[in-house]
Design a protein around this motif. Structure first.
Motif, PDB file in Angstrom:
ATOM      1  N   TRP A 261      34.957  48.262  44.203  1.00  0.00           N
ATOM      2  CA  TRP A 261      35.498  49.389  43.289  1.00  0.00           C
ATOM      3  C   TRP A 261      36.648  48.743  42.213  1.00  0.00           C
ATOM      4  N   ARG A 262      36.276  49.112  41.032  1.00  0.00           N
ATOM      5  CA  ARG A 262      36.874  48.957  40.204  1.00  0.00           C
ATOM      6  C   ARG A 262      37.542  50.188  39.362  1.00  0.00           C
ATOM      7  N   TYR A 263      38.707  50.147  38.986  1.00  0.00           N
ATOM      8  CA  TYR A 263      39.498  51.237  38.363  1.00  0.00           C
ATOM      9  C   TYR A 263      40.539  50.539  37.636  1.00  0.00           C
ATOM     10  N   LEU A 264      41.139  51.718  36.895  1.00  0.00           N
ATOM     11  CA  LEU A 264      42.493  51.221  36.009  1.00  0.00           C
ATOM     12  C   LEU A 264      43.597  51.969  36.816  1.00  0.00           C
ATOM     13  N   VAL A 265      44.407  51.030  37.275  1.00  0.00           N
ATOM     14  CA  VAL A 265      45.494  51.458  37.955  1.00  0.00           C
ATOM     15  C   VAL A 265      46.513  52.602  37.141  1.00  0.00           C
ATOM     16  N   THR A 266      46.793  53.713  37.538  1.00  0.00           N
ATOM     17  CA  THR A 266      47.542  54.568  36.542  1.00  0.00           C
ATOM     18  C   THR A 266      48.683  54.147  36.136  1.00  0.00           C
ATOM     19  N   LYS A 267      49.625  53.595  37.033  1.00  0.00           N
ATOM     20  CA  LYS A 267      50.813  53.265  36.793  1.00  0.00           C
ATOM     21  C   LYS A 267      51.109  52.194  35.803  1.00  0.00           C
ATOM     22  N   THR A 268      50.146  51.300  35.902  1.00  0.00           N
ATOM     23  CA  THR A 268      50.197  50.045  34.873  1.00  0.00           C
ATOM     24  C   THR A 268      49.354  49.857  33.862  1.00  0.00           C
ATOM     25  N   LYS A 269      48.198  50.885  34.155  1.00  0.00           N
ATOM     26  CA  LYS A 269      47.013  50.880  32.943  1.00  0.00           C
ATOM     27  C   LYS A 269      46.425  49.279  33.182  1.00  0.00           C
ATOM     28  N   THR A 270      46.381  48.701  34.147  1.00  0.00           N
ATOM     29  CA  THR A 270      45.933  47.332  34.440  1.00  0.00           C
ATOM     30  C   THR A 270      44.332  47.700  35.474  1.00  0.00           C
ATOM     31  N   GLU A 271      43.353  46.740  35.197  1.00  0.00           N
ATOM     32  CA  GLU A 271      42.367  46.627  35.795  1.00  0.00           C
ATOM     33  C   GLU A 271      42.497  46.250  37.223  1.00  0.00           C
ATOM     34  N   HIS A 272      42.046  47.054  38.361  1.00  0.00           N
ATOM     35  CA  HIS A 272      42.079  46.677  39.597  1.00  0.00           C
ATOM     36  C   HIS A 272      40.850  46.518  40.555  1.00  0.00           C
ATOM     37  N   LEU A 273      40.701  45.749  41.332  1.00  0.00           N
ATOM     38  CA  LEU A 273      39.371  45.588  42.119  1.00  0.00           C
ATOM     39  C   LEU A 273      39.786  45.834  43.717  1.00  0.00           C
ATOM     40  N   VAL A 274      38.983  46.421  44.321  1.00  0.00           N
ATOM     41  CA  VAL A 274      39.282  46.754  45.575  1.00  0.00           C
ATOM     42  C   VAL A 274      37.899  46.325  46.341  1.00  0.00           C
ATOM     43  N   PRO A 275      37.900  45.436  46.995  1.00  0.00           N
ATOM     44  CA  PRO A 275      36.642  44.993  47.923  1.00  0.00           C
ATOM     45  C   PRO A 275      36.417  45.862  49.102  1.00  0.00           C
ATOM     46  N   ARG A 369      43.477  40.674  38.668  1.00  0.00           N
ATOM     47  CA  ARG A 369      42.614  41.507  39.666  1.00  0.00           C
ATOM     48  C   ARG A 369      41.761  40.693  40.653  1.00  0.00           C
ATOM     49  N   THR A 370      41.754  39.418  40.152  1.00  0.00           N
ATOM     50  CA  THR A 370      40.816  38.469  40.955  1.00  0.00           C
ATOM     51  C   THR A 370      41.511  37.369  41.853  1.00  0.00           C
ATOM     52  N   LYS A 371      42.758  37.495  41.775  1.00  0.00           N
ATOM     53  CA  LYS A 371      43.764  36.597  42.666  1.00  0.00           C
ATOM     54  C   LYS A 371      43.478  36.861  44.124  1.00  0.00           C
ATOM     55  N   PHE A 372      43.454  35.887  44.958  1.00  0.00           N
ATOM     56  CA  PHE A 372      43.041  35.963  46.169  1.00  0.00           C
ATOM     57  C   PHE A 372      42.006  36.786  46.581  1.00  0.00           C
ATOM     58  N   LEU A 373      40.885  36.819  45.493  1.00  0.00           N
ATOM     59  CA  LEU A 373      39.824  37.691  45.797  1.00  0.00           C
ATOM     60  C   LEU A 373      38.991  37.247  46.995  1.00  0.00           C
ATOM     61  N   GLU A 375      39.996  35.806  49.801  1.00  0.00           N
ATOM     62  CA  GLU A 375      41.171  36.359  50.941  1.00  0.00           C
ATOM     63  C   GLU A 375      40.986  37.740  51.110  1.00  0.00           C
ATOM     64  N   ARG A 376      41.081  38.431  50.087  1.00  0.00           N
ATOM     65  CA  ARG A 376      41.117  39.968  50.225  1.00  0.00           C
ATOM     66  C   ARG A 376      40.074  40.493  50.697  1.00  0.00           C
ATOM     67  N   ARG A 377      38.682  39.966  50.334  1.00  0.00           N
ATOM     68  CA  ARG A 377      37.467  40.616  50.974  1.00  0.00           C
ATOM     69  C   ARG A 377      37.647  40.196  52.381  1.00  0.00           C
ATOM     70  N   THR A 378      38.068  39.476  52.931  1.00  0.00           N
ATOM     71  CA  THR A 378      38.055  39.003  54.335  1.00  0.00           C
ATOM     72  C   THR A 378      39.101  39.913  54.787  1.00  0.00           C
ATOM     73  N   MET A 379      40.297  39.938  54.285  1.00  0.00           N
ATOM     74  CA  MET A 379      41.210  40.881  54.876  1.00  0.00           C
ATOM     75  C   MET A 379      40.789  42.454  54.735  1.00  0.00           C
ATOM     76  N   MET A 380      40.079  42.940  53.957  1.00  0.00           N
ATOM     77  CA  MET A 380      39.870  44.358  53.772  1.00  0.00           C
ATOM     78  C   MET A 380      38.676  44.318  55.022  1.00  0.00           C
ATOM     79  N   GLN A 381      37.851  43.510  55.125  1.00  0.00           N
ATOM     80  CA  GLN A 381      36.689  43.735  56.386  1.00  0.00           C
ATOM     81  C   GLN A 381      37.426  43.683  57.842  1.00  0.00           C
ATOM     82  N   GLN A 382      38.571  42.773  57.828  1.00  0.00           N
ATOM     83  CA  GLN A 382      39.253  42.567  58.958  1.00  0.00           C
ATOM     84  C   GLN A 382      40.205  43.896  59.419  1.00  0.00           C
TER      85      GLN A 382
END
Length: 403
Positions: A261-275, A369-373, A375-382
């Motif tokens: 899921w990709r969207y624009l963070v309303t607070k910072t107007k930066t793209e964010h990625l949610v695994p 948005r891609t930093k630790f991607l 690890e983040r995928r693993t974390m979100m499933q965990q």
């Protein structure tokens, strides 16, 4: 002969403009339509000049004579009353053009494009409600610290201590903008450092005890409200994004095949990625059958608009939770941040990146948005698996800390 009030009041218009003289250059000019204007005829540097002293009856005979006498005193000092009026009018216009409200709105217009709409609305509403009524018309360069403090004290008196601090911050930004653009010489807000009592910030209510969290998850699982709100409730703790970002989610930002899921963070107007963990993908696929043809993932009563910003908290209250002291929609973020670190031993920097918090790296990049991607995928499933176990009341053994 000097004029009388009766003579002025009873003066009638003629076929041509007429003048009734009072002496000392003062006369009443009556137009053919019946309008009456006070005029003063005088000489300056050998030239005959005239100025208006007002309109009758707003300006009576006594007031007109006082204005004539004032002009005569200026002439005695070598000042042309007509030119003095022009200078005074120009100064008044300049003061109005450089009023606090004018400067503040100019500053706001320049800053607004870089802000989230909700943040911008709060700032301008704060200024319009708490500052402009008292400081808006004042020349920005003439406002001193005590005058600003009086405005802030008025906000404090109604118990809005945090708003008072925020208003001070916004006023300081306006003053510094005025200094930068040459409309003021200094920022008086700096003189008020320490004048307001500190604000004790309260965190959003959140459940961080695994046992109580399991109870909450079971309550969500048994929620009897609409299917759309229930899906939002199921995803809120699993994805732990900001409530507004979940509520405003659009199908165009989802790739269920890639589980992203990709969207624009309303607070910072930066793209964010949610695994997306497998559990989230399953919920979204089921929901897609109902709302997939619409723009918003969670439409409200109006199918063209997202669900209400109060929907999640209202659902929590309906389940018996106090959203002030127990859990709130925003509290799912604190719940995930605490348990992921303390119970599952996930590295804080991985969690912070997934929370879309400002985490500067060695290159000074605040958001990535891609930093630790991986690890983040693993974390979100965990995390999603952990929630399932907690809902079932099972004991979870933490995985080894990520390297």
């Amino acid at each position: 002969m000097p004029l009388t009030d009766a003579a002025v009041r009873n003066a009638k218009p003629g076929e041509k403009p007429t003048r009734l003289f009072d002496g000392g250059g003062l006369y009443l000019e009556i137009s053919t339509a019946g309008g009456k204007w006070w005029r003063l005829k005088y000489r300056f540097n050998g030239k005959e000049k005239r100025i208006s002293l007002g309109v009758y009856p707003a300006i009576g005979l006594k007031d007109a004579r006082e204005r004539r006498d004032k002009a005569k005193k200026e002439l005695a000092k070598g000042v042309d009353p007509g030119e003095a009026r022009k200078a005074q009018k120009a100064a008044t216009l300049d003061r109005a053009a450089n009023s606090f409200e004018v400067i503040a709105r100019e500053w706001f217009a320049r800053q607004k494009p870089g802000w989230a709409s909700g943040h911008a609305d709060k700032i301008i509403q704060r200024l319009e409600k708490d500052v402009f009524p008292w400081l808006g018309g004042r020349p920005v360069a003439e406002i001193a610290a005590p005058e600003l403090l009086t405005v802030l004290r008025r906000i404090e008196e109604r118990g809005a201590h945090d708003t008072a601090h925020r208003a001070l911050q916004n006023c300081g930004q306006v003053f510094r903008y005025a200094v930068a653009t040459g409309r003021a010489e200094r920022d008086p807000s700096g003189d008020l450092r320490g004048a307001l009592p500190p604000v004790k910030h309260e965190h959003y209510a959140a459940i961080t005890d695994p046992v109580k969290m399991g109870e909450l998850l079971r309550a969500i699982d048994g929620f009897q409200g609409t299917f759309i709100v229930k899906c939002a409730l199921l995803l809120a703790p699993m994805l732990f994004v900001r409530p507004g970002e979940l509520r405003l989610a659009e199908w165009s930002g989802f790739n269920l095949e890639k589980a992203e899921w990709r969207y624009l963070v309303t607070k910072t107007k930066t793209e964010h990625l949610v695994p997306l963990p497998t559990q989230a993908v399953a919920i979204l696929r089921e929901l897609h059958a109902l709302t997939g043809q619409r723009q918003h993932v969670f439409p409200g009563r109006d199918p063209h608009k997202p669900m209400s910003g109060a929907a999640i908290n209202a659902a929590l209250r309906r389940m018996g939770y106090d959203t002030r002291t127990e859990i709130t929609g925003h509290g799912f973020r604190a719940m995930a941040r605490t348990i992921l670190h303390e119970e599952l031993q996930v590295k804080p920097e991985v969690i912070e990146h997934q929370l879309a918090h400002r985490v500067p790296d060695t290159l000074g990049t605040a958001y990535n948005r891609t930093k630790f991607l991986k690890e983040r995928r693993t974390m979100m499933q965990q995390w999603a698996d952990y929630l399932v176990c907690m809902k079932q009341g099972a004991q979870v053994i933490p995985l080894p800390a990520q390297g």
